[in-house]
Structures are given as C-alpha cells and as structure tokens.
Motif scaffolding. Structure first.
Motif, PDB file in Angstrom:
ATOM      1  N   ALA A 107       1.032  -1.163  -0.056  1.00  0.00           N
ATOM      2  CA  ALA A 107       0.037  -0.145   0.135  1.00  0.00           C
ATOM      3  C   ALA A 107       0.805   1.290  -0.253  1.00  0.00           C
ATOM      4  CB  ALA A 107      -0.807  -0.139   1.141  1.00  0.00           C
ATOM      5  N   ASP A 108       0.438   2.225  -0.673  1.00  0.00           N
ATOM      6  CA  ASP A 108       0.992   3.459  -0.502  1.00  0.00           C
ATOM      7  C   ASP A 108       0.968   4.319   0.726  1.00  0.00           C
ATOM      8  OD1 ASP A 108       2.321   6.031  -1.090  1.00  0.00           O
ATOM      9  OD2 ASP A 108       0.730   6.724  -2.665  1.00  0.00           O
ATOM     10  N   LEU A 109       2.037   4.132   1.474  1.00  0.00           N
ATOM     11  CA  LEU A 109       1.568   4.859   2.839  1.00  0.00           C
ATOM     12  C   LEU A 109       1.971   6.559   2.926  1.00  0.00           C
ATOM     13  CD1 LEU A 109       3.365   2.200   4.996  1.00  0.00           C
ATOM     14  CD2 LEU A 109       1.080   2.413   4.436  1.00  0.00           C
ATOM     15  N   GLN A 110       2.830   6.855   2.057  1.00  0.00           N
ATOM     16  CA  GLN A 110       3.202   8.198   1.888  1.00  0.00           C
ATOM     17  C   GLN A 110       2.368   9.025   1.309  1.00  0.00           C
ATOM     18  OE1 GLN A 110       6.175   9.212   3.737  1.00  0.00           O
ATOM     19  NE2 GLN A 110       5.527  11.355   3.446  1.00  0.00           N
ATOM     20  N   GLY A 111       1.610   8.758   0.104  1.00  0.00           N
ATOM     21  CA  GLY A 111       0.951   9.521  -0.725  1.00  0.00           C
ATOM     22  C   GLY A 111      -0.458   9.949   0.142  1.00  0.00           C
ATOM     23  N   PRO A 112      -0.971   8.930   0.932  1.00  0.00           N
ATOM     24  CA  PRO A 112      -2.422   9.471   1.569  1.00  0.00           C
ATOM     25  C   PRO A 112      -1.817  10.603   2.878  1.00  0.00           C
ATOM     26  CG  PRO A 112      -2.611   7.230   1.308  1.00  0.00           C
ATOM     27  CD  PRO A 112      -1.090   7.749   0.670  1.00  0.00           C
ATOM     28  N   TYR A 113      -0.942  10.137   3.505  1.00  0.00           N
ATOM     29  CA  TYR A 113      -0.283  11.133   4.662  1.00  0.00           C
ATOM     30  C   TYR A 113      -0.078  12.271   4.175  1.00  0.00           C
ATOM     31  CZ  TYR A 113       2.797  12.991   7.998  1.00  0.00           C
ATOM     32  OH  TYR A 113       3.438  13.720   9.181  1.00  0.00           O
ATOM     33  N   ASP A 114       0.631  12.672   2.965  1.00  0.00           N
ATOM     34  CA  ASP A 114       1.042  14.034   2.348  1.00  0.00           C
ATOM     35  C   ASP A 114      -0.312  14.621   2.060  1.00  0.00           C
ATOM     36  OD1 ASP A 114       3.715  13.711   2.851  1.00  0.00           O
ATOM     37  OD2 ASP A 114       4.063  12.763   0.599  1.00  0.00           O
TER      38      ASP A 114
END
Length: 253
Positions: A8-15
């Motif tokens: 899963a893309d963790l950084q994208g949703p956080y940013d």
C-alpha cells in the motif's frame, strides 16, 4: 486481489492529509483574523492594529491602535485603548477583550502576517495589523489610485503547507492586456510608477495572501490561468478587482 508483493502507498495519503490540514488551518486563520478585526472595531471603531504579548496563558492584548504606517509613528501616537491592571472596566468590555484574545491564537497560526516587534522588554510586545473591513475593495482602490483602468492582477502563486508566496507580474486592464509590468528589482533611480509600487508592494501582497487563504474570497476573486496540466503548484492566477472602489468619491453605485 492485490498481489502479495504489492504494498500500500503509505506516504501519498499522509502527504495529502497533511496538505489538507495546512489548508484548513490557513482558512481558519484568515476567517479568525476577519472576525478579530470586526470585534476590535466594534469595541473601538478606529482600530487598525492590535498590540499583544505572548504569555504562558496565550496571547494577551495590551493595546488597540489607530491606522499607522510604521512602529516609530505608533510610539508617538495615542492608542485607542490600553490595558491597565488597576482600571475597572465594564463586563461588556471585559467580554469583548476576552473574545479578541480567544481569536488571536487561531489568527496568528500562519506565516507571513503583518506582525512587527515593538521595542525591547519582557514579555516581548508585537503589533498585528488588521485587515481592512473590505480587503478586496481596499486592494482595488490602492491599485486604481495609480492605474485607474486596472481590472485584475496577474500573479504567480506558490502555496504549500500553509505558506503562500506571491509575486505580482502584471496589472491588467479591461481588455485583458497588461497596463503595467511589475518590476522585479529595485532601481536606484526609480520612475514614479516604480516608486509607487515599492511603497505599495507589502500591503498588496498581504492583501492577496489573505484573500487566497480565505475560501470564500479565493472562489470569488481568483481565476487560474492556462492549462492545469502545465501549472506547477498554483501557477499563474488572475485576481479580479471589484468594480465599486473605482467609482469617484460621492458617486453612488
């Protein structure tokens, strides 16, 4: 079903969420600043700046000042109201001051505000310039004092994590052409037009920054220019200037 090797893309949703929080904080600050200005003017109608100190319990208002241009002028003018610990004030005045102090933390929770230090001492005193009752109208009147035919500003705008960097590129006329190109650098012998711009630049940028941060003002006055696929960040924006302030004094709309 996702393959086992796919993560899963963790950084994208956080940013994305971080940017949304920063935008929401900036919008809250702009709205709080307008409510603060209205509350201060209801308390003292000529209020243009708030002198405050940052203390353990939060910002504490020390004085309200009329319109001034520099701190040196401020120090030689009489304030509209000053806190005096031994002075008895009415319950209504006390509640209005409390309301203003309650709004200050949210209003100050962004960068680039017109805040200046006021001399030495502890706790340190600072002066916050309040926005005009009609920010866009005051901006339009300032621009049209030099360029009566101005209908918009063309600006480069970079907004990220609550910061708003603005460079005014052109003053635009009703036909969409440039009335004046804004100089990038100061000249040792500026023309009258260039000298006017450098006197007006800071107040113009403060007004534009405030209008961009406030969601209602942004939707009303800002128009992106060019294809979004070719824009970096917020790119070029046209800022529409309202028509009413261009009317001569004494004329009805």
């Amino acid at each position: 079903m996702p393959a086992p090797f796919q993560r899963a893309d963790l950084q994208g949703p956080y940013d994305t969420a971080l940017a949304a929080v920063a935008d929401a904080q900036a919008a809250l600050a702009a709205a709080a600043l307008e409510v603060l200005a209205a509350t201060a003017r209801a308390f003292r109608p000529r209020t243009a700046s708030i002198e405050f100190t940052s203390e353990a319990g939060g910002p504490r208002i020390q004085a309200l000042w009329p319109e001034v241009r520099t701190i040196l002028v401020t120090l030689h003018r009489r304030e509209l109201w000053r806190r005096r610990e031994d002075e008895r004030i009415s319950l209504r005045d006390h509640l209005q001051i409390q309301d203003m102090e309650g709004l200050l933390p949210d209003a100050l929770n962004v960068s680039g505000l017109p805040v200046a230090p006021m001399g030495a001492g502890a706790p340190a005193r600072r002066l916050l310039r309040l926005p005009a009752p009609d920010v866009a109208g005051t901006l339009a009147a300032r621009i049209r004092s030099q360029h009566p035919a101005a209908s918009a500003l063309l600006i480069s705008l970079d907004s990220e994590n609550g910061t708003v960097d603005i460079a005014v590129e052109h003053i635009v006329g009703p036909d969409g052409t440039s009335v004046a190109a804004i100089p990038r650098d100061r000249d040792f012998a500026p023309s009258p037009q260039e000298a006017w711009w450098w006197r007006s630049r800071d107040e113009t940028v403060w007004a534009l920054r405030h209008l961009w941060r406030h969601p209602q003002h942004r939707a009303r006055y800002f128009r992106p220019q060019g294809s979004e696929s070719q824009m970096w960040n917020n790119g070029l924006q046209a800022v529409l200037l309202p028509a009413i302030p261009a009317l001569p004094a004494g004329k009805a709309a």
